[in-house]
Design a protein around this motif. Structure first.
Motif, mmCIF file in Angstrom:
data_model
loop_
_atom_site.group_PDB
_atom_site.id
_atom_site.type_symbol
_atom_site.label_atom_id
_atom_site.label_comp_id
_atom_site.label_asym_id
_atom_site.label_seq_id
_atom_site.Cartn_x
_atom_site.Cartn_y
_atom_site.Cartn_z
ATOM 1 N N GLU A 11 83.327 -70.187 21.616
ATOM 2 C CA GLU A 11 83.344 -69.601 20.283
ATOM 3 C C GLU A 11 83.268 -68.078 20.306
ATOM 4 O O GLU A 11 83.163 -67.453 19.269
ATOM 5 N N ARG A 12 83.331 -67.474 21.494
ATOM 6 C CA ARG A 12 83.280 -66.015 21.620
ATOM 7 C C ARG A 12 84.405 -65.555 22.547
ATOM 8 O O ARG A 12 84.736 -66.227 23.515
ATOM 9 N N CYS A 13 84.953 -64.396 22.248
ATOM 10 C CA CYS A 13 86.004 -63.791 23.063
ATOM 11 C C CYS A 13 85.444 -63.439 24.435
ATOM 12 O O CYS A 13 84.382 -62.835 24.530
ATOM 13 N N ASP A 14 86.160 -63.817 25.496
ATOM 14 C CA ASP A 14 85.706 -63.506 26.856
ATOM 15 C C ASP A 14 85.872 -62.041 27.217
ATOM 16 O O ASP A 14 85.361 -61.601 28.235
ATOM 17 N N HIS A 15 86.560 -61.261 26.397
ATOM 18 C CA HIS A 15 86.698 -59.831 26.675
ATOM 19 C C HIS A 15 85.702 -58.996 25.880
ATOM 20 O O HIS A 15 84.953 -58.218 26.446
ATOM 21 N N CYS A 16 85.677 -59.168 24.546
ATOM 22 C CA CYS A 16 84.840 -58.292 23.716
ATOM 23 C C CYS A 16 83.597 -58.974 23.148
ATOM 24 O O CYS A 16 82.708 -58.305 22.654
ATOM 25 N N GLY A 17 83.550 -60.315 23.195
ATOM 26 C CA GLY A 17 82.375 -61.029 22.699
ATOM 27 C C GLY A 17 82.395 -61.342 21.215
ATOM 28 O O GLY A 17 81.465 -61.957 20.700
ATOM 29 N N ASP A 18 83.470 -60.932 20.509
ATOM 30 C CA ASP A 18 83.566 -61.237 19.072
ATOM 31 C C ASP A 18 83.701 -62.738 18.845
ATOM 32 O O ASP A 18 84.242 -63.449 19.695
ATOM 33 N N PRO A 19 83.245 -63.231 17.695
ATOM 34 C CA PRO A 19 83.396 -64.651 17.383
ATOM 35 C C PRO A 19 84.873 -65.033 17.266
ATOM 36 O O PRO A 19 85.702 -64.217 16.879
ATOM 37 N N ILE A 20 85.178 -66.292 17.617
ATOM 38 C CA ILE A 20 86.534 -66.831 17.511
ATOM 39 C C ILE A 20 86.519 -67.953 16.489
ATOM 40 O O ILE A 20 85.675 -68.852 16.560
ATOM 41 N N ASP A 21 87.458 -67.903 15.553
ATOM 42 C CA ASP A 21 87.638 -68.999 14.593
ATOM 43 C C ASP A 21 88.313 -70.139 15.340
ATOM 44 O O ASP A 21 89.495 -70.057 15.683
ATOM 45 N N PHE A 41 90.291 -65.693 23.909
ATOM 46 C CA PHE A 41 90.304 -64.340 23.376
ATOM 47 C C PHE A 41 90.487 -64.380 21.867
ATOM 48 O O PHE A 41 91.174 -65.251 21.345
ATOM 49 N N CYS A 42 89.899 -63.398 21.186
ATOM 50 C CA CYS A 42 89.987 -63.363 19.722
ATOM 51 C C CYS A 42 91.368 -62.911 19.252
ATOM 52 O O CYS A 42 91.786 -63.247 18.145
ATOM 53 N N GLU A 43 92.079 -62.169 20.079
ATOM 54 C CA GLU A 43 93.420 -61.715 19.714
ATOM 55 C C GLU A 43 94.177 -61.352 20.992
ATOM 56 O O GLU A 43 93.594 -61.198 22.062
ATOM 57 N N ARG A 44 95.484 -61.248 20.879
ATOM 58 C CA ARG A 44 96.333 -60.981 22.034
ATOM 59 C C ARG A 44 95.975 -59.646 22.718
ATOM 60 O O ARG A 44 96.038 -59.529 23.935
ATOM 61 N N GLU A 45 95.562 -58.639 21.945
ATOM 62 C CA GLU A 45 95.187 -57.347 22.532
ATOM 63 C C GLU A 45 94.008 -57.488 23.490
ATOM 64 O O GLU A 45 93.976 -56.843 24.532
ATOM 65 N N CYS A 46 93.027 -58.315 23.146
ATOM 66 C CA CYS A 46 91.894 -58.541 24.052
ATOM 67 C C CYS A 46 92.362 -59.246 25.325
ATOM 68 O O CYS A 46 91.895 -58.940 26.422
ATOM 69 N N GLN A 47 93.291 -60.179 25.191
ATOM 70 C CA GLN A 47 93.833 -60.856 26.369
ATOM 71 C C GLN A 47 94.528 -59.846 27.278
ATOM 72 O O GLN A 47 94.319 -59.861 28.493
ATOM 73 N N GLU A 48 95.311 -58.940 26.725
ATOM 74 C CA GLU A 48 95.999 -57.931 27.527
ATOM 75 C C GLU A 48 95.007 -56.983 28.202
ATOM 76 O O GLU A 48 95.168 -56.649 29.371
ATOM 77 N N ARG A 49 93.980 -56.547 27.487
ATOM 78 C CA ARG A 49 92.956 -55.679 28.079
ATOM 79 C C ARG A 49 92.232 -56.392 29.215
ATOM 80 O O ARG A 49 91.921 -55.798 30.248
ATOM 81 N N TRP A 50 91.950 -57.684 29.033
ATOM 82 C CA TRP A 50 91.277 -58.484 30.063
ATOM 83 C C TRP A 50 92.148 -58.581 31.318
ATOM 84 O O TRP A 50 91.650 -58.450 32.426
#
Length: 53
Positions: A11-21, A41-50
């Protein structure tokens, strides 16, 4: 009777820790080096940064 195995929902983004719907689609990656692990990941940008880590 057989036992079923379930995977807990992340339920949390593995890059930034934000909640995921968890009711909508979000990007995910399975890393296969060593132990298999699902990263979500909460969004594609976090996946790319990861990926660039």
């Amino acid at each position: 009777m057989t036992a079923s195995r379930t995977t807990p929902v992340t339920e949390r983004c593995d890059h930034c820790g934000d909640p995921i719907d968890t009711t909508t689609w979000h990007p995910a990656v399975i890393e296969r080096d060593g132990d298999r692990r699902l990263f979500t990941f909460c969004e594609r940008e976090c996946q790319e940064r990861w990926r660039r880590r």
